[in-house]
Design an enzyme around this catalytic site. Structure first.
Site, PDB file in Angstrom:
ATOM      1  N   TYR A 142     -54.429 -79.834  50.483  1.00 50.01           N
ATOM      2  CA  TYR A 142     -53.410 -80.770  50.960  1.00 50.01           C
ATOM      3  C   TYR A 142     -53.176 -80.681  52.460  1.00 50.01           C
ATOM      4  CZ  TYR A 142     -50.059 -76.819  50.883  1.00 50.01           C
ATOM      5  OH  TYR A 142     -49.402 -75.637  51.095  1.00 50.01           O
ATOM      6  N   ASP A 144     -50.564 -79.793  55.201  1.00 45.05           N
ATOM      7  CA  ASP A 144     -49.303 -79.093  55.425  1.00 45.05           C
ATOM      8  C   ASP A 144     -48.973 -79.237  56.909  1.00 45.05           C
ATOM      9  OD1 ASP A 144     -47.034 -77.661  55.111  1.00 45.05           O
ATOM     10  OD2 ASP A 144     -48.003 -75.740  54.677  1.00 45.05           O
ATOM     11  N   ALA A 152     -55.545 -71.355  47.363  1.00 50.52           N
ATOM     12  CA  ALA A 152     -56.483 -70.909  46.340  1.00 50.52           C
ATOM     13  C   ALA A 152     -55.775 -70.752  44.999  1.00 50.52           C
ATOM     14  CB  ALA A 152     -57.104 -69.582  46.762  1.00 50.52           C
ATOM     15  N   HIS A 205     -51.213 -67.255  54.255  1.00 51.28           N
ATOM     16  CA  HIS A 205     -50.165 -66.559  53.512  1.00 51.28           C
ATOM     17  C   HIS A 205     -50.705 -65.963  52.222  1.00 51.28           C
ATOM     18  CE1 HIS A 205     -47.087 -69.475  55.564  1.00 51.28           C
ATOM     19  NE2 HIS A 205     -47.664 -68.662  56.421  1.00 51.28           N
ATOM     20  N   ASN A 207     -49.533 -64.437  48.421  1.00 52.75           N
ATOM     21  CA  ASN A 207     -48.445 -64.487  47.451  1.00 52.75           C
ATOM     22  C   ASN A 207     -48.698 -63.460  46.359  1.00 52.75           C
ATOM     23  OD1 ASN A 207     -46.908 -66.959  48.358  1.00 52.75           O
ATOM     24  ND2 ASN A 207     -48.978 -67.772  48.192  1.00 52.75           N
ATOM     25  N   HIS A 291     -43.848 -63.674  49.385  1.00 49.30           N
ATOM     26  CA  HIS A 291     -44.621 -64.557  50.252  1.00 49.30           C
ATOM     27  C   HIS A 291     -44.861 -63.788  51.555  1.00 49.30           C
ATOM     28  CE1 HIS A 291     -44.649 -68.480  52.750  1.00 49.30           C
ATOM     29  NE2 HIS A 291     -45.724 -68.516  52.003  1.00 49.30           N
TER      30      HIS A 291
END
Lengths: 556, 62
Positions: A142, A144, A152, A205, A207, A291
């Site tokens: 997408y 951002d 991923a 980032h 997660n 995050h």
């Protein structure tokens, strides 16, 4: 505490925002960053709508931000009947309340691209601001803000994360190739890095799903020293110091100079070492999503592997500490973490010490060693990946302590520094302010085949690899088997017309008569093993599949 | 800090991995490899580094 049996296993994943440029120098100079959004849309639309690997031309699976209402079923799994017609299901998708939403404008007219040539489809996509899609791999692809982003699919292991992350590089490459082939569309170059060296930074980032019951102040206390110092193992390296690169020189982390706070919610301003964003995309009563925004974009596979593997193990130790009350992790409160991130990053000799609240002064390597020893004492070394992470962690700390250059084939910032030093020597001991060194830093992460300097290092065998090119290529269109990404990706692959939208914890299935929203509030649900256990075969016809899903939730 | 892994690379800044660069001949070969690599980088490096670096402008993200 003995035999804690901690492993690297936990739901986790990596999101990468790519740097995006006009290939054409004139256009690039004229537009500056002004065309970043346009180029990002072209990039995302090219792959989402036109890549043959993603199925029918012109169609994509829309992104679903999911519901905010808590699940009624405490097991975290439910199937709701939804509106009757597939088009209504599409309209129901909540695309409208999160930051990047304005980039995927409200549906006006058909959501399906017109017939036509590639450039016509791309022109339509840009006009319509198509900026969101879900891929066969279960990844989100997408726009951002002003960057193409590849989130991923969720995985359970560090090695899986490496494969999924590398697959994102191939998606980016294919997107560039499609744009290049389209007539009359400006060519795009994508970079897997984190800064333009002029004050702008974009993120990579991580997660991690974490036990909700661990108090957040404990998370912060453990993560501040860990994240501040792990850059010596997994930093990507950067030429220039200061957010704007105003001071010449090499530094270890590309993100260090953009960290301005210890803890906070923001990601674009006043960036914190520990980010507090907490949309778990899972049952919020059981899980927190950690995050992590401090990390660099990594090209070297062992760096990505260690980044995820060590962080997951530290979190496991933290959870075990909370669960058992035993002291596992050492007390390592830094006097000034924000200053420490920079001080460590600015010293590739690794001799810099940082002050602790208890009066000690330690190097980053010493702090990492203390954390490693504590984690290793409670880890399950019979678990192959856990053992591999601990072994690699220890080996690299040893090598870096002896002479950082010894780790040039395994630590990304050292690989970059070695290349820069070789280049400097060849050209008469170039000054660090020389634009050629800055150019090498940027081109290191160029993802175009034959252009990226990291790619050249890899091709020359100067850096180690961990996974095969075959499995990376397969992961472009095959979801990881270990998480709900499996069900998401398999449904998208095998029922392309029946999945109008999907999100991390929700999949919409549109049948002839009625639709269903499937919610998976535990990332382990929907894995290949889960599907088999519940008799859910994603390849089966839709009716059979829905019956199986109903049975799985105990509806019928 | 005493344990040296059997997989660890050896001192020097230009060999491909630990199994290479054992003999002088192989060291020479990989130094040659580093030279070749630098040649390749010179060939692929943006022609006008200064213009390229100046034109690499991004918006912030995240």
């Amino acid at each position: 505490m003995s035999g804690g049996g901690l492993t690297t296993e936990r739901p986790m994943g990596i999101e990468t925002e790519f740097g995006v440029l006009h290939v054409d120098l004139e256009e690039r100079t004229r537009a500056g960053a002004g065309s970043a959004i346009l180029l990002s849309h072209l990039t995302v639309a090219a792959y989402a709508l036109l890549a043959p690997a993603e199925g029918e031309r012109g169609r994509r699976v829309r992104w679903d931000y999911g519901d905010e209402s808590p699940l009624r079923d405490a097991r975290g799994f439910e199937l709701q009947r939804a509106a009757a017609h597939p088009t209504q299901l599409t309209d129901e998708v909540k695309d409208a309340h999160l930051p990047s939403v304005e980039l995927d404008g409200p549906v006006r007219g058909s959501d399906v691209a017109p017939e036509g040539t590639d450039d016509e489809v791309l022109a339509w996509a840009v006009h319509r601001s198509i900026g969101n899609s879900v891929l066969r791999s279960g990844a989100r692809w997408y726009v951002d803000h002003a960057h193409p982003e590849y989130s991923a699919p969720e995985v359970l292991r560090a090695r899986e994360a490496v494969v999924a992350d590398r697959a994102g590089e191939l998606v980016a490459r294919e997107a560039m190739a499609i744009v290049e082939r389209a007539e009359g569309i400006p060519d795009v170059a994508l970079y897997k890095n984190n800064t333009d060296g002029k004050g702008a930074s974009y993120g990579t980032h991580e997660n991690y799903l974490l036990d909700r019951s661990v108090p957040f102040e404990d998370v912060v206390a453990v993560l501040l020293p860990f994240l501040t110092t792990r850059q010596v193992l997994v930093g990507a390296g950067r030429v220039g110091r200061g957010a704007r690169g105003s001071e010449p020189g090499f530094q270890i982390s590309s993100r260090a100079d953009f960290m301005e706070a210890e803890v906070g919610l923001e990601t674009t301003l006043n960036r914190p070492i520990v980010n507090t964003r907490d949309e778990p995309h899972a049952d919020a009563s059981r899980f927190r999503r950690l995050h992590v925004i401090i990390g660099d974009a990594n090209l070297l596979e062992e760096s990505t592997f260690l980044k995820l593997g060590t962080t997951s193990l530290v979190l496991a130790a933290l959870e075990a500490q909370h669960r058992t009350g035993a002291e596992i992790l050492p007390e390592l409160r830094l006097a000034d973490p924000v200053a420490a991130v920079r001080a460590i990053s600015h010293d590739p000799s690794l001799r810099t010490t940082v002050e602790l609240a208890d009066g000690r002064s330690l190097t980053a390597l010493q702090i990492q060693r203390e954390i490693l020893d504590a984690v290793a004492a409670v880890a399950d070394r019979t678990d192959a990946e856990t053992d591999q992470v601990l072994t690699s962690w220890g080996e690299l700390l040893d090598l870096l302590a002896e002479d950082p250059m010894l780790a040039a084939d395994r630590v990304e910032w050292v690989a970059k520094l070695r290349l820069l030093e070789q280049y400097r020597r060849r050209h008469g001991d170039l000054d660090w302010a020389d634009p050629r060194l800055l150019a090498i830093d940027l081109q290191f992460s160029d993802l175009r085949p034959g252009r990226g300097l990291f790619g050249k290092l890899r091709a020359a065998g100067q850096v180690r690899t961990l996974v095969t090119e075959e499995e990376v290529a397969e992961a472009v269109t095959t979801p990881p088997a270990s998480t709900r990404a499996h069900l998401r990706g398999q449904l998208i692959t095998h029922h392309p017309g029946a999945v109008p939208s999907a999100g991390w914890d929700v999949i919409t299935l549109a049948g002839e008569e009625e639709g269903h929203r499937l919610r998976l509030a535990d990332p382990r649900q929907g894995s290949a093993a889960w599907c088999e256990q519940h008799g859910v075969d994603p390849v089966a016809d839709l009716d059979t599949l829905l019956t199986a899903l109903h049975r799985a939730v105990g509806d019928r | 800090m005493s344990q040296q892994s059997i997989n660890a690379p050896r001192p020097g800044d230009d060999e491909e991995n630990a199994s290479d660069a054992v003999t002088g001949g192989q060291t020479f070969a990989s130094a040659q490899g580093a030279d070749d690599l630098l040649d390749e980088i010179d060939a692929v490096l943006e022609e006008n580094a200064e213009t390229f670096v100046r034109s690499f402008v991004q918006k912030g993200g995240e």
